[in-house]
Design a protein around this motif. Structure first.
Motif, PDB file in Angstrom:
ATOM      1  N   ARG A 235       0.809  -1.219   0.000  1.00  0.00           N
ATOM      2  CA  ARG A 235       0.000   0.000   0.000  1.00  0.00           C
ATOM      3  C   ARG A 235       0.841   1.267   0.000  1.00  0.00           C
ATOM      4  N   ASP A 236       2.045   1.193  -0.480  1.00  0.00           N
ATOM      5  CA  ASP A 236       2.919   2.362  -0.500  1.00  0.00           C
ATOM      6  C   ASP A 236       2.498   3.297  -1.633  1.00  0.00           C
ATOM      7  N   PRO A 237       1.991   4.492  -1.318  1.00  0.00           N
ATOM      8  CA  PRO A 237       1.537   5.398  -2.387  1.00  0.00           C
ATOM      9  C   PRO A 237       2.668   5.932  -3.254  1.00  0.00           C
ATOM     10  N   LEU A 238       3.919   5.708  -2.846  1.00  0.00           N
ATOM     11  CA  LEU A 238       5.052   6.107  -3.675  1.00  0.00           C
ATOM     12  C   LEU A 238       5.531   4.984  -4.581  1.00  0.00           C
ATOM     13  N   ASP A 239       4.990   3.795  -4.411  1.00  0.00           N
ATOM     14  CA  ASP A 239       5.308   2.705  -5.325  1.00  0.00           C
ATOM     15  C   ASP A 239       4.808   3.090  -6.720  1.00  0.00           C
ATOM     16  N   PRO A 240       5.623   2.960  -7.751  1.00  0.00           N
ATOM     17  CA  PRO A 240       5.225   3.423  -9.083  1.00  0.00           C
ATOM     18  C   PRO A 240       3.914   2.823  -9.573  1.00  0.00           C
ATOM     19  N   PHE A 241       3.698   1.534  -9.331  1.00  0.00           N
ATOM     20  CA  PHE A 241       2.460   0.917  -9.811  1.00  0.00           C
ATOM     21  C   PHE A 241       1.258   1.429  -9.018  1.00  0.00           C
ATOM     22  N   VAL A 242       1.380   1.469  -7.693  1.00  0.00           N
ATOM     23  CA  VAL A 242       0.274   1.967  -6.865  1.00  0.00           C
ATOM     24  C   VAL A 242      -0.044   3.411  -7.224  1.00  0.00           C
ATOM     25  N   ARG A 243       1.000   4.188  -7.457  1.00  0.00           N
ATOM     26  CA  ARG A 243       0.791   5.594  -7.817  1.00  0.00           C
ATOM     27  C   ARG A 243       0.071   5.721  -9.155  1.00  0.00           C
ATOM     28  N   LYS A 244       0.377   4.813 -10.068  1.00  0.00           N
ATOM     29  CA  LYS A 244      -0.307   4.815 -11.359  1.00  0.00           C
ATOM     30  C   LYS A 244      -1.794   4.559 -11.176  1.00  0.00           C
ATOM     31  N   VAL A 245      -2.142   3.633 -10.281  1.00  0.00           N
ATOM     32  CA  VAL A 245      -3.557   3.329 -10.023  1.00  0.00           C
ATOM     33  C   VAL A 245      -4.231   4.518  -9.348  1.00  0.00           C
ATOM     34  N   ILE A 246      -3.540   5.141  -8.405  1.00  0.00           N
ATOM     35  CA  ILE A 246      -4.091   6.331  -7.743  1.00  0.00           C
ATOM     36  C   ILE A 246      -4.409   7.406  -8.779  1.00  0.00           C
ATOM     37  N   ARG A 247      -3.492   7.583  -9.728  1.00  0.00           N
ATOM     38  CA  ARG A 247      -3.650   8.648 -10.729  1.00  0.00           C
ATOM     39  C   ARG A 247      -4.763   8.363 -11.726  1.00  0.00           C
ATOM     40  N   MET A 248      -5.216   7.112 -11.809  1.00  0.00           N
ATOM     41  CA  MET A 248      -6.384   6.823 -12.653  1.00  0.00           C
ATOM     42  C   MET A 248      -7.611   7.592 -12.159  1.00  0.00           C
ATOM     43  N   GLY A 249      -7.692   7.783 -10.850  1.00  0.00           N
ATOM     44  CA  GLY A 249      -8.808   8.544 -10.296  1.00  0.00           C
ATOM     45  C   GLY A 249     -10.135   7.824 -10.392  1.00  0.00           C
ATOM     46  N   VAL A 250     -10.139   6.533 -10.077  1.00  0.00           N
ATOM     47  CA  VAL A 250     -11.403   5.796 -10.079  1.00  0.00           C
ATOM     48  C   VAL A 250     -12.261   6.204  -8.885  1.00  0.00           C
ATOM     49  N   THR A 251     -11.648   6.349  -7.710  1.00  0.00           N
ATOM     50  CA  THR A 251     -12.355   6.761  -6.492  1.00  0.00           C
ATOM     51  C   THR A 251     -11.959   8.183  -6.152  1.00  0.00           C
ATOM     52  N   VAL A 252     -12.960   9.080  -6.121  1.00  0.00           N
ATOM     53  CA  VAL A 252     -12.671  10.498  -5.892  1.00  0.00           C
ATOM     54  C   VAL A 252     -13.662  11.077  -4.872  1.00  0.00           C
ATOM     55  N   PRO A 253     -13.256  11.287  -3.629  1.00  0.00           N
ATOM     56  CA  PRO A 253     -14.131  11.996  -2.680  1.00  0.00           C
ATOM     57  C   PRO A 253     -14.303  13.446  -3.128  1.00  0.00           C
ATOM     58  N   LEU A 254     -15.523  13.903  -3.156  1.00  0.00           N
ATOM     59  CA  LEU A 254     -15.783  15.300  -3.526  1.00  0.00           C
ATOM     60  C   LEU A 254     -15.809  16.161  -2.268  1.00  0.00           C
ATOM     61  N   PRO A 255     -15.342  17.410  -2.363  1.00  0.00           N
ATOM     62  CA  PRO A 255     -15.093  18.203  -1.151  1.00  0.00           C
ATOM     63  C   PRO A 255     -16.307  18.894  -0.550  1.00  0.00           C
ATOM     64  N   LYS A 256     -17.373  19.075  -1.325  1.00  0.00           N
ATOM     65  CA  LYS A 256     -18.466  19.934  -0.848  1.00  0.00           C
ATOM     66  C   LYS A 256     -19.788  19.181  -0.746  1.00  0.00           C
ATOM     67  N   THR A 257     -20.635  19.683   0.162  1.00  0.00           N
ATOM     68  CA  THR A 257     -22.036  19.268   0.247  1.00  0.00           C
ATOM     69  C   THR A 257     -22.880  20.534   0.374  1.00  0.00           C
TER      70      THR A 257
END
Length: 334
Positions: A108-130
């Motif tokens: 689960r290392d967010p600096l791992d190149p592969f994990v970071r690539k998945v993060i950058r896909m942006g499949v899950t995105v919490p939105l900031p406002k309600t």
């Protein structure tokens, strides 16, 4: 455990988990205090006592290697409406299911190149406002951002849980008011949606429902492809009875329909909203996960030791759950 993980765990847990100095619970605004009291049975004068009961139970359980920080455990109290027995069941299930999903809970290392690539896909995105400060928070799931050639569904779920772990710790509004999911399938084909292993989905459904302290308030599907009814039926079959009673709406391709439930002021441009492009939130969460790298990697050391368990394993009787065949039997803890 790798040397890297062991070192990072020692940074977070310099002593045995039971001896960790507890963090204080954050103050919350009056609107959330009222909601917590009215909907979650929260009483400020009993929180400390409740937390001590849970921490004592975890220490004495013998088999759970878990976090004992007050803020973390308060999320479970709120999720279970301050029922101590339900908290115990959920915590046990939370750590048990994570222990049998190494493809999600390891690496689960967010600096791992592969994990970071998945993060950058942006499949899950919490939105900031309600609209209101005591509304459910909004999670945007972008189905067409999932590149099935570059990663597998467990990789997407890994990042989903990494984000969820930070929200559980940091987002009082979400823990008190729950979350509503907008699932944008974009240009996904029905074939793309079927590119999942059903056996894994069964485990994932427990991870994200019975074991999760993040309370779901509704599911809104937008830009649904041909054949979506079949997918929706599979989706519902994996839900607990409680979640099937939540709002589940398919808006087709109608943004106008979606805006009746979520005004433009709280949506990104891709959904006809006024918040700007969703990429800015993807980038913000990439940095936020990196900032919490030590915390996220430390989760790899947590789970259950079945050799020390004295109570019934909440998943052990579901033997078919971990095979490739059999009928899925849902676990109903809440």
């Amino acid at each position: 455990m790798s040397a890297k993980v062991d070192t990072l765990v020692k940074e977070v847990f310099p002593a045995p988990v039971a001896d960790i100095k507890m963090t204080q619970v954050r103050p919350i605004p009056e609107c959330l205090k009222r909601k917590a009291a009215e909907e979650l049975n929260e009483k400020e004068n009993t929180i400390t006592e409740e937390l001590e009961v849970i921490k004592t139970w975890m220490r004495q359980s013998g088999h759970i290697r878990g976090r004992l920080e007050d803020q973390f455990l308060l999320g479970f109290l709120r999720s279970c409406k301050h029922s101590l027995e339900r908290v115990k069941e959920k915590l046990d299930t939370y750590y048990t299911i994570r222990s049998v999903l190494p493809e999600v809970m390891r690496g689960r290392d967010p600096l791992d190149p592969f994990v970071r690539k998945v993060i950058r896909m942006g499949v899950t995105v919490p939105l900031p406002k309600t609209v209101h400060p005591d509304d459910p928070k909004i999670i945007l799931i972008r189905g067409d951002a999932f590149d099935g050639d570059a990663c597998d569904f467990p990789d997407i779920l890994k990042v989903f849980t990494m984000i969820g772990d930070i929200l559980l710790r940091d987002d009082d509004q979400m823990m008190i008011c729950g979350q509503a999911a907008i699932i944008d399938l974009g240009h996904s084909s029905s074939g793309h949606l079927f590119n999942f292993n059903l056996s894994f989905l069964r485990k994932a459904s427990i991870l994200n429902q019975q074991a999760s302290p993040l309370r779901q308030k509704g599911f809104h599907f937008i830009n649904t492809p041909k054949g979506f009814d079949i997918v929706l039926n599979i989706f519902k079959s994996l839900m607990t009875e409680k979640n099937r009673k939540r709002t589940i709406l398919s808006h087709g391709s109608s943004l106008e329909s979606l805006h009746k439930h979520f005004p433009k002021s709280i949506l990104p441009a891709e959904l006809g909203g006024e918040l700007g492009p969703v990429q800015q939130f993807v980038d913000e969460w990439e940095q936020r996960l990196i900032d919490n790298r030590t915390y996220l990697i430390a989760e790899e050391s947590l789970g259950v030791d079945e050799s020390r368990r004295r109570n019934t394993n909440p998943l052990a009787e579901e033997k078919d759950l971990f095979g490739t065949a059999g009928t899925f039997r849902k676990l109903e803890f809440d």
